[in-house]
Motif scaffolding. Structure first.
Motif, PDB file in Angstrom:
ATOM      1  N   LEU A  24      11.840  -8.127   6.347  1.00  0.00           N
ATOM      2  CA  LEU A  24      10.889  -7.583   5.382  1.00  0.00           C
ATOM      3  C   LEU A  24      10.152  -8.695   4.639  1.00  0.00           C
ATOM      4  O   LEU A  24       8.957  -8.591   4.365  1.00  0.00           O
ATOM      5  CB  LEU A  24      11.604  -6.671   4.387  1.00  0.00           C
ATOM      6  CG  LEU A  24      11.996  -5.288   4.910  1.00  0.00           C
ATOM      7  CD1 LEU A  24      12.917  -4.580   3.921  1.00  0.00           C
ATOM      8  CD2 LEU A  24      10.755  -4.437   5.172  1.00  0.00           C
ATOM      9  N   LEU A  25      10.867  -9.783   4.327  1.00  0.00           N
ATOM     10  CA  LEU A  25      10.212 -10.911   3.671  1.00  0.00           C
ATOM     11  C   LEU A  25       9.072 -11.461   4.525  1.00  0.00           C
ATOM     12  O   LEU A  25       8.066 -11.931   4.005  1.00  0.00           O
ATOM     13  CB  LEU A  25      11.229 -12.027   3.393  1.00  0.00           C
ATOM     14  CG  LEU A  25      12.131 -11.840   2.181  1.00  0.00           C
ATOM     15  CD1 LEU A  25      13.255 -12.881   2.182  1.00  0.00           C
ATOM     16  CD2 LEU A  25      11.328 -11.934   0.887  1.00  0.00           C
ATOM     17  N   GLY A  26       9.243 -11.391   5.841  1.00  0.00           N
ATOM     18  CA  GLY A  26       8.188 -11.848   6.733  1.00  0.00           C
ATOM     19  C   GLY A  26       6.951 -10.977   6.683  1.00  0.00           C
ATOM     20  O   GLY A  26       5.854 -11.418   7.075  1.00  0.00           O
ATOM     21  N   LEU A  27       7.101  -9.742   6.192  1.00  0.00           N
ATOM     22  CA  LEU A  27       5.968  -8.820   6.104  1.00  0.00           C
ATOM     23  C   LEU A  27       5.303  -8.836   4.732  1.00  0.00           C
ATOM     24  O   LEU A  27       4.152  -8.420   4.598  1.00  0.00           O
ATOM     25  CB  LEU A  27       6.433  -7.393   6.421  1.00  0.00           C
ATOM     26  CG  LEU A  27       7.015  -7.158   7.818  1.00  0.00           C
ATOM     27  CD1 LEU A  27       7.498  -5.720   7.958  1.00  0.00           C
ATOM     28  CD2 LEU A  27       5.980  -7.464   8.890  1.00  0.00           C
ATOM     29  N   PHE A  28       6.056  -9.266   3.721  1.00  0.00           N
ATOM     30  CA  PHE A  28       5.519  -9.288   2.363  1.00  0.00           C
ATOM     31  C   PHE A  28       5.333 -10.742   1.931  1.00  0.00           C
ATOM     32  O   PHE A  28       6.250 -11.375   1.407  1.00  0.00           O
ATOM     33  CB  PHE A  28       6.451  -8.538   1.404  1.00  0.00           C
ATOM     34  CG  PHE A  28       6.465  -7.052   1.646  1.00  0.00           C
ATOM     35  CD1 PHE A  28       5.589  -6.222   0.969  1.00  0.00           C
ATOM     36  CD2 PHE A  28       7.324  -6.487   2.572  1.00  0.00           C
ATOM     37  CE1 PHE A  28       5.581  -4.847   1.200  1.00  0.00           C
ATOM     38  CE2 PHE A  28       7.335  -5.125   2.809  1.00  0.00           C
ATOM     39  CZ  PHE A  28       6.451  -4.300   2.125  1.00  0.00           C
ATOM     40  N   ASN A  29       4.136 -11.236   2.154  1.00  0.00           N
ATOM     41  CA  ASN A  29       3.841 -12.636   1.905  1.00  0.00           C
ATOM     42  C   ASN A  29       3.959 -12.984   0.425  1.00  0.00           C
ATOM     43  O   ASN A  29       3.300 -12.375  -0.415  1.00  0.00           O
ATOM     44  CB  ASN A  29       2.420 -12.944   2.399  1.00  0.00           C
ATOM     45  CG  ASN A  29       2.073 -14.408   2.275  1.00  0.00           C
ATOM     46  OD1 ASN A  29       2.938 -15.262   2.367  1.00  0.00           O
ATOM     47  ND2 ASN A  29       0.803 -14.698   2.073  1.00  0.00           N
ATOM     48  N   GLY A  30       4.812 -13.968   0.099  1.00  0.00           N
ATOM     49  CA  GLY A  30       4.902 -14.449  -1.266  1.00  0.00           C
ATOM     50  C   GLY A  30       5.849 -13.698  -2.174  1.00  0.00           C
ATOM     51  O   GLY A  30       5.919 -13.993  -3.367  1.00  0.00           O
ATOM     52  N   TRP A  31       6.603 -12.720  -1.658  1.00  0.00           N
ATOM     53  CA  TRP A  31       7.564 -12.021  -2.495  1.00  0.00           C
ATOM     54  C   TRP A  31       8.824 -12.871  -2.652  1.00  0.00           C
ATOM     55  O   TRP A  31       9.083 -13.786  -1.860  1.00  0.00           O
ATOM     56  CB  TRP A  31       7.915 -10.660  -1.903  1.00  0.00           C
ATOM     57  CG  TRP A  31       6.852  -9.611  -2.150  1.00  0.00           C
ATOM     58  CD1 TRP A  31       5.508  -9.823  -2.274  1.00  0.00           C
ATOM     59  CD2 TRP A  31       7.052  -8.212  -2.285  1.00  0.00           C
ATOM     60  NE1 TRP A  31       4.858  -8.631  -2.481  1.00  0.00           N
ATOM     61  CE2 TRP A  31       5.785  -7.620  -2.496  1.00  0.00           C
ATOM     62  CE3 TRP A  31       8.173  -7.387  -2.249  1.00  0.00           C
ATOM     63  CZ2 TRP A  31       5.599  -6.245  -2.675  1.00  0.00           C
ATOM     64  CZ3 TRP A  31       8.006  -6.017  -2.419  1.00  0.00           C
ATOM     65  CH2 TRP A  31       6.734  -5.453  -2.634  1.00  0.00           C
ATOM     66  N   GLU A  32       9.605 -12.561  -3.671  1.00  0.00           N
ATOM     67  CA  GLU A  32      10.833 -13.293  -3.924  1.00  0.00           C
ATOM     68  C   GLU A  32      12.048 -12.497  -3.429  1.00  0.00           C
ATOM     69  O   GLU A  32      11.921 -11.331  -3.029  1.00  0.00           O
ATOM     70  CB  GLU A  32      10.954 -13.610  -5.424  1.00  0.00           C
ATOM     71  CG  GLU A  32       9.807 -14.470  -5.935  1.00  0.00           C
ATOM     72  CD  GLU A  32       9.974 -14.891  -7.386  1.00  0.00           C
ATOM     73  OE1 GLU A  32      11.129 -15.073  -7.839  1.00  0.00           O
ATOM     74  OE2 GLU A  32       8.937 -15.045  -8.071  1.00  0.00           O
TER      75      GLU A  32
END
Length: 218
Positions: A24-32
């Motif tokens: 999911l982090l790979g889909l949401f650029n810049g999330w923590e």
């Protein structure tokens, strides 16, 4: 405005929560990302030498946010960095300290969204979207997962192609554990982008007054 909060928890250990959160982090650029580790302090009931965080517990939760502290090779937190997290926070706390620890970590989040691995904090902090991860064969479901099931927006079956029998098995296991079974949708591995779309819709609705809704890629 507080960040959009997405929780990723699991029916049991080794179902792939860290992998799902990383994807999911790979889909949401810049999330923590936040990793929540529940430890046992003094009255563990197990050999203290076997509890990997027992020596890090004290009278207050420990929240590590410096990259030097969370990039340790082989740790889940390092995997979050490698997946593209803008910042990674690691909460190490006893059951009684989870609320305080997660709130400290959330106060340090500077980006518009954060993905949290763990479900115990949902008793104290509301998430905008919650995912329960399962992996066939569906055997034991831990009590903490049963308790948070009413808060789930999605059940995600990891490492499995769509299979109606798995859905039936999931619901039967939940009923057998006394869980409140609602019409929570069940997704399979190839459906992760659909979950991401639902999260982004919620995020955009929350930030509709903002001039920028952030970057999102498939």
């Amino acid at each position: 405005m507080r960040p959009t909060i997405v929780s990723v928890s699991g029916f049991s250990s080794d179902v792939g929560k860290t992998t799902v959160l990383g994807n999911l982090l790979g889909l949401f650029n810049g999330w923590e990302a936040i990793k929540v580790t529940r430890g046992h302090y003094r009255s563990c009931g197990k050999n203290p030498e076997a509890c990997c965080v027992s020596g890090m517990l004290s009278d207050h939760p420990l929240v590590l946010s410096e990259p030097a502290e969370t990039r340790e090779a082989g740790k889940d937190t390092e995997r979050f960095w490698n997946a593209g997290a803008a910042m990674v926070h690691w909460v190490i706390a006893s059951d009684e300290q989870i609320r305080e620890g997660v709130k400290i970590a959330l106060s340090r989040v500077e980006r518009e969204g954060v993905l949290i691995e763990g479900g115990s904090f949902l008793k104290y902090v509301a998430a905008d979207y919650s995912i329960m991860v399962a992996r066939p064969p569906i055997r034991d479901i831990k009590s903490s997962a049963v308790r948070v099931m009413p808060k789930m927006n999605a059940i995600y079956v990891n490492r499995c192609e769509p299979d109606a029998s798995i859905v039936e098995q999931l619901r039967a296991r939940l009923l057998g554990r006394g869980a409140v079974v609602t019409n929570t949708p069940v997704f399979f591995e190839r459906d992760l982008s659909l979950i991401a779309e639902e999260i982004m819709q919620i995020h955009r609705a929350r930030t509709s007054s903002s001039t920028s809704a952030g970057s999102f890629t498939f």
